[in-house]
Design an enzyme around this catalytic site. Sequence first.
Site, PDB file in Angstrom:
ATOM      1  N   GLU A 101      -0.688   1.154  -6.465  1.00 57.97           N
ATOM      2  CA  GLU A 101       0.119   2.729  -6.000  1.00 57.97           C
ATOM      3  C   GLU A 101      -0.421   3.232  -4.849  1.00 57.97           C
ATOM      4  OE1 GLU A 101       2.660   4.431  -6.525  1.00 57.97           O
ATOM      5  OE2 GLU A 101       2.811   5.861  -8.249  1.00 57.97           O
ATOM      6  N   ASP A 102       1.124   4.796  -4.501  1.00 54.86           N
ATOM      7  CA  ASP A 102       0.255   5.451  -3.216  1.00 54.86           C
ATOM      8  C   ASP A 102      -0.563   6.421  -4.133  1.00 54.86           C
ATOM      9  OD1 ASP A 102       2.700   6.714  -4.461  1.00 54.86           O
ATOM     10  OD2 ASP A 102       3.629   6.429  -2.565  1.00 54.86           O
ATOM     11  N   ASP A 105       0.312  11.038  -9.577  1.00 57.73           N
ATOM     12  CA  ASP A 105       0.374  12.177  -9.383  1.00 57.73           C
ATOM     13  C   ASP A 105       0.132  13.649 -11.135  1.00 57.73           C
ATOM     14  OD1 ASP A 105       0.568  14.996  -8.784  1.00 57.73           O
ATOM     15  OD2 ASP A 105       2.963  14.847  -9.117  1.00 57.73           O
ATOM     16  N   PHE A 154       1.513  18.856  -1.051  1.00 66.34           N
ATOM     17  CA  PHE A 154       1.666  17.493  -0.661  1.00 66.34           C
ATOM     18  C   PHE A 154       1.092  16.738   0.455  1.00 66.34           C
ATOM     19  CE2 PHE A 154       5.603  15.491   0.382  1.00 66.34           C
ATOM     20  CZ  PHE A 154       6.147  15.055  -1.083  1.00 66.34           C
ATOM     21  N   ARG A 167       6.581   8.410   6.926  1.00 63.70           N
ATOM     22  CA  ARG A 167       5.500   6.692   6.372  1.00 63.70           C
ATOM     23  C   ARG A 167       4.327   6.312   6.878  1.00 63.70           C
ATOM     24  NH1 ARG A 167       7.714   6.109   0.662  1.00 63.70           N
ATOM     25  NH2 ARG A 167       9.769   6.317   0.699  1.00 63.70           N
TER      26      ARG A 167
HETATM   27  P1  5GP Z   1       3.633  10.752 -10.869  1.00 63.77           P
HETATM   28  O1  5GP Z   1       4.805  10.426 -12.119  1.00 63.77           O
HETATM   29  O2  5GP Z   1       2.037  10.617 -10.771  1.00 63.77           O
HETATM   30  O3  5GP Z   1       3.782  12.086 -11.054  1.00 63.77           O
HETATM   31  O4  5GP Z   1       4.838  10.595  -9.494  1.00 63.77           O
HETATM   32  C1  5GP Z   1       3.750   9.962  -8.572  1.00 63.77           C
HETATM   33  C2  5GP Z   1       4.894   9.588  -7.417  1.00 63.77           C
HETATM   34  O5  5GP Z   1       5.220  11.216  -6.598  1.00 63.77           O
HETATM   35  C3  5GP Z   1       3.740   8.996  -5.957  1.00 63.77           C
HETATM   36  O6  5GP Z   1       4.364   7.138  -6.461  1.00 63.77           O
HETATM   37  C4  5GP Z   1       4.853   9.503  -4.817  1.00 63.77           C
HETATM   38  O7  5GP Z   1       5.802   8.520  -4.571  1.00 63.77           O
HETATM   39  C5  5GP Z   1       5.394  10.773  -5.204  1.00 63.77           C
HETATM   40  N1  5GP Z   1       4.083  12.223  -5.275  1.00 63.77           N
HETATM   41  C6  5GP Z   1       3.320  13.016  -5.882  1.00 63.77           C
HETATM   42  N2  5GP Z   1       2.503  13.650  -5.227  1.00 63.77           N
HETATM   43  C7  5GP Z   1       2.969  13.151  -3.927  1.00 63.77           C
HETATM   44  C8  5GP Z   1       2.870  13.738  -2.754  1.00 63.77           C
HETATM   45  O8  5GP Z   1       1.334  14.359  -2.487  1.00 63.77           O
HETATM   46  N3  5GP Z   1       3.546  13.687  -1.712  1.00 63.77           N
HETATM   47  C9  5GP Z   1       4.209  12.333  -1.744  1.00 63.77           C
HETATM   48  N4  5GP Z   1       4.633  11.999  -0.269  1.00 63.77           N
HETATM   49  N5  5GP Z   1       4.394  11.299  -2.351  1.00 63.77           N
HETATM   50  C10 5GP Z   1       4.384  12.075  -4.042  1.00 63.77           C
END
Ligand code: 5GP
Length: 176
Positions: A101-102, A105, A154, A167
């Site tokens: 995963e990147d 969050d 963010f 990206r």
């Molecule tokens: P989660 O389901 O954990 O809230 O969200 C995960 C996904 O939200 C990540 O794979 C990413 O695509 C997006 N995301 C969450 N925080 C950020 C952020 O700070 N920057 C970006 N570009 N994407 C985020």
Amino acid sequence: MPEPSESKLRVLIPRDKIHARIQEMGEQIHKDYPEGPIYMIGILKGSWIFLADLVRAIPRHVRVEFIGISSYGRGKTSSGEVRLTKDIDVSLEGMDIIVVEDIVDTGVTLTYLIHLLEQRKPRSIKVATLLDKPSRRLRPIQATYCGFTVPDEFVVGYGLDFAEDYRNLPEICVVE
Ligand code: 5GP
């Protein structure tokens, strides 16, 4: 909200730190697994650059698959809905899986995905994430391998986008 092209960027993690940390993560993964292939499953699209570097830091046999999950719209906030947009078409039964995963969050995306993958009867599932934003967590999920913990801002770059831009930045930046 400003257009992506008008946003200001501040470097949070420079590229040499990212590369050094990914090298360490790869070595750790190699040590932790017994002989045999590891299925690295990248979540599209944000993980692809991290995944490309991570697999090259693991000195063993790995296989790569991609899965598509959509949880964010075109802006900075989550739509709150998680959807499978692209599935994998190989059997994962009895396999060791690392979901790549990147950024973690709220944890909603990974919780959904792990539940989905567990139904395919792998031998093990772990998570490797480049970034972790633990202050925003809504689900009790913890990555086994984590590159960096980041504050509640963010971030873009190194695969992460803002409305599909940024990206290709070689470092992790905060959009201000
Ligand atoms: P989660 O389901 O954990 O809230 O969200 C995960 C996904 O939200 C990540 O794979 C990413 O695509 C997006 N995301 C969450 N925080 C950020 C952020 O700070 N920057 C970006 N570009 N994407 C985020």
